[in-house]
Scaffold this motif. Structure first.
Motif, mmCIF file in Angstrom:
data_model
loop_
_atom_site.group_PDB
_atom_site.id
_atom_site.type_symbol
_atom_site.label_atom_id
_atom_site.label_comp_id
_atom_site.label_asym_id
_atom_site.label_seq_id
_atom_site.Cartn_x
_atom_site.Cartn_y
_atom_site.Cartn_z
ATOM 1 N N ALA A 194 17.649 -3.288 -4.732
ATOM 2 C CA ALA A 194 17.429 -3.302 -6.181
ATOM 3 C C ALA A 194 16.164 -2.543 -6.553
ATOM 4 N N SER A 195 15.091 -2.755 -5.772
ATOM 5 C CA SER A 195 13.833 -2.084 -6.114
ATOM 6 C C SER A 195 13.922 -0.587 -5.856
ATOM 7 N N GLN A 196 14.684 -0.191 -4.850
ATOM 8 C CA GLN A 196 14.849 1.242 -4.605
ATOM 9 C C GLN A 196 15.574 1.907 -5.763
ATOM 10 N N MET A 197 16.630 1.234 -6.262
ATOM 11 C CA MET A 197 17.389 1.831 -7.367
ATOM 12 C C MET A 197 16.561 1.896 -8.634
ATOM 13 N N ALA A 198 15.786 0.833 -8.889
ATOM 14 C CA ALA A 198 15.010 0.775 -10.131
ATOM 15 C C ALA A 198 13.663 1.442 -9.993
ATOM 16 N N LYS A 199 13.369 2.000 -8.817
ATOM 17 C CA LYS A 199 12.065 2.623 -8.521
ATOM 18 C C LYS A 199 10.942 1.649 -8.831
ATOM 19 N N GLY A 200 11.162 0.419 -8.394
ATOM 20 C CA GLY A 200 10.162 -0.620 -8.613
ATOM 21 C C GLY A 200 9.586 -1.070 -7.294
ATOM 22 N N TYR A 201 9.133 -2.322 -7.259
ATOM 23 C CA TYR A 201 8.460 -2.855 -6.093
ATOM 24 C C TYR A 201 9.185 -4.114 -5.641
ATOM 25 N N HIS A 202 9.074 -4.418 -4.345
ATOM 26 C CA HIS A 202 9.802 -5.557 -3.835
ATOM 27 C C HIS A 202 8.896 -6.452 -3.021
ATOM 28 N N LEU A 203 9.328 -7.704 -2.903
ATOM 29 C CA LEU A 203 8.619 -8.666 -2.063
ATOM 30 C C LEU A 203 9.648 -9.599 -1.473
#
Lengths: 386, 242
Positions: A194-203
């Motif tokens: 999800a974070s890769q698609m949204a160009k966000g950050y993950h934890l």
């Protein structure tokens, strides 16, 4: 006995393998691959002679070349042979469709437009917890009771999921930082995708308490960078970035709020909107946008994370498309100066992430900043030593 | 309210208040977004569920969730009451598309893509009741007999498959009867050793109580025979032998 029966049925290959296994049991020494191939070829030829004498039909002879070929072919040859066989025989066999393929939810997640009640039902999003363990604040989201557990209403789930997806899309379109958090077992892949698609950050590991309230201490050593509207890094801001406060997310998506109370509380203290998957025993007031669904089902989490990731992807696409047109969808960062510090170099074409007005040097702020920077620099060398 | 923390719900109002009191330099960039997409109602009471509740007249009970019931539930309890071991059969409850039950045609009891189960009996029975206007008992009997026939066919297939496997050289592990016999044998051996130990302990105790010479309980067979045939020993002098 066995040989005659099996040969009469015509299964020559099974017979050969059976006999070869019996011969191989008597090999006490470790031989090389070619030696075993040669010896097995010899046994094969001996066996052929035996069969030809016993049975009526003649057995087709196997030449040593055809036996040795699969062993000595190069990797490329073997790959092409495999592809050839797959093309001709891959479609044989029964076709079970539509079939649940677990990897499809991770590799190609559904988008907010694909969210249907059937998809949520198949993902077991309606399964709540035991009726005695519920949080009455969730009464609005519950359809009824079945087999002693609460059943979450799928229409409610779908509506809340679409709303949260819209928020993620808009925040991504405006260039906000989205953090996807999922700390349970099995949620890591969904969160990362999800974070890769949204160009966000993950934890997906434990949230370190104080990462927002005590961010300077915990995240102070993390690298930050300045990017322009096309997401290209702009070098030359290292000095200014060193003094800036630590970044905070603009939106946090939490897939298991029951275990991440500290994170959600920190977000509430620092006025950060949150999205969370709320089960029947969770508290819906902990998050800004609850999504009533089953947080214990990994398939349900993959669907929700996938949908939110796709929404973020759409938002990022809109932002970059607007940037290509020359329209920036967000406000620039405050208090950043161009590295060249040349005012006339600011031309309409140079669209960096800057404010239009420069810092006013009239009140001796520049000297103070230099002093602070020198002090910080000496501190920096000390820091780099550990 | 005291127990609730509404700060996550009130992020937008808080941001506006902070900006108005000049605590932050500008409104956050998500301010308009959260304004355009407001969060849903939280802590709202659900709609009235049971206008005339059966048991409790308390208002709080009238808004609680109701049980979900289907007409098949009665048929299910009847079938699984008559065939309790069907509950022990493993079930696969993963759905493919969520629309799995849409393509089922219950004019036959066997459906492609669905296990033959108590559920298929119930659905077949319901279909017969609705489409063939049979009574509940008659439909149950028809569906049940079809189910038995298919289970019998499955049993035959299983037995033949095992014979074929044995014929081409498969070997199986121990069956339940063999495992049971082994466990029984092991328990028997344990009991025997325990019992002999108990006998020894009792004899030792008895020997302690009586101080006289101990007679040997076991004598050899020849000595035993000799003792029996010892007729010539008179009991007293002059008395005839017994």
């Amino acid at each position: 006995m066995i040989i005659r029966h099996v040969a009469a049925r015509g299964s020559y290959r099974a017979l050969v393998q059976n006999r070869l296994k019996q011969f191989r049991r008597f090999f006490s020494e470790v031989t090389s691959i070619e030696a075993t191939a040669d010896s097995s070829v010899n046994q094969l030829q001996a066996l052929e002679g035996q069969l030809n004498s016993q049975t009526a039909f003649s057995v087709p002879t196997a030449s040593p070349d055809t036996q040795a070929a699969p062993l000595s072919g190069s990797v490329a040859e073997q790959y092409h042979k495999f592809k050839h066989l797959e093309k001709h025989f891959g479609h044989l066999g029964s076709d079970i469709s539509p079939h649940y393929q677990p990897h499809a939810l991770l590799n190609n997640p559904p988008s907010p437009a694909d969210v249907t009640l059937e998809l949520l039902l198949a993902a077991e999003a309606h399964q709540g917890h035991l009726t005695s363990l519920w949080n009455p604040a969730n009464a609005r989201y519950i359809q009824g009771i079945r087999q002693g557990v609460h059943i979450i209403s799928l229409e409610v789930t779908a509506a809340h999921l679409r709303r949260a997806a819209k928020v993620v899309q808009e925040v991504s379109r405006r260039g906000g930082l989205v953090l996807f958090v999922g700390t349970r077992d099995g949620q890591d892949r969904a969160v990362v995708k999800a974070s890769q698609m949204a160009k966000g950050y993950h934890l997906f590991e434990r949230w370190i308490p104080g990462s927002i309230t005590n961010g300077q201490q915990i995240l102070g050593k993390c690298r930050t960078k300045v990017v322009n509207e096309k997401d290209e890094e702009v070098p030359g801001f290292e000095e200014q970035l060193y003094d800036r406060p630590v970044l905070r997310p603009d939106l946090v998506v939490c897939l298991n709020p029951l275990e991440n109370y500290v994170l959600l509380h920190e977000c509430a203290l620092n006025n950060i909107p949150t999205i969370g998957v709320i089960d029947t025993n969770a508290d819906p007031t902990w998050v800004t946008y609850p999504i009533p669904a089953n947080d214990d089902s990994i398939r349900c989490i993959q669907v929700i994370a996938g949908v939110l990731g796709r929404a973020g992807q759409a938002g990022q696409k809109q932002r970059l498309a607007a940037a290509q047109q020359g329209h920036i969808t967000y406000r620039a960062a405050r208090d950043l100066r161009l590295p060249e510090e040349v005012e006339e170099a600011i031309s309409p074409e140079v669209m960096n992430k800057l404010e239009e007005g420069m810092l006013d040097d009239g009140n001796g702020l520049d000297e103070k900043l230099d002093q602070v920077r020198n002090r910080e620099r000496s501190g920096r060398t000390l820091k780099q030593m550990d | 309210m005291g127990r609730y923390d509404f700060r996550p719900m009130r992020v937008r109002q808080t941001a506006k208040a902070l900006f108005d009191s000049k605590r932050i330099p500008g409104l956050p960039q998500w301010y308009d977004i959260v304004g355009d997409i407001p969060p849903g109602e939280t802590l709202a009471r659900p709609v009235l569920r049971a206008p005339t509740p059966k048991r409790a007249k308390k208002p709080s009970r009238m808004f609680q969730p109701l049980p979900i019931r289907y007409p098949e539930d009665k048929l299910r309890s009847e079938f699984f009451g008559d065939h309790p071991w069907e509950l022990a059969k493993p079930r696969l409850i993963v759905e493919d598309s969520g629309n799995d039950a849409k393509g089922y045609d219950w004019s036959k009891i066997v459906q492609p893509g669905k296990q033959l189960d108590g559920e298929s009996v119930v659905q077949r029975q319901l279909w017969l009741m609705n489409n063939r206007s049979l009574s509940q008992a008659a439909a149950y009997d028809v569906a049940r007999r079809e189910f038995y026939k298919h289970r019998h066919l499955e049993d035959i297939r299983r037995r033949v498959a095992k014979e074929e496997a044995l014929h081409v050289g498969a070997y199986f592990g121990k069956g339940p009867l063999e495992v049971g016999m082994e466990l029984e044998d092991r328990t028997w051996e344990n009991w025997k050793s325990w019992a002999s130990k108990q006998i020894e302990d009792e004899e030792a105790q008895r020997a302690q109580m009586f101080s006289g010479p101990q007679t040997e309980t076991e004598i050899s067979e020849t000595d035993f025979d000799a003792a029996i045939e010892e007729e010539s020993v008179p009991l007293a002098k002059g008395a005839p032998p017994l």
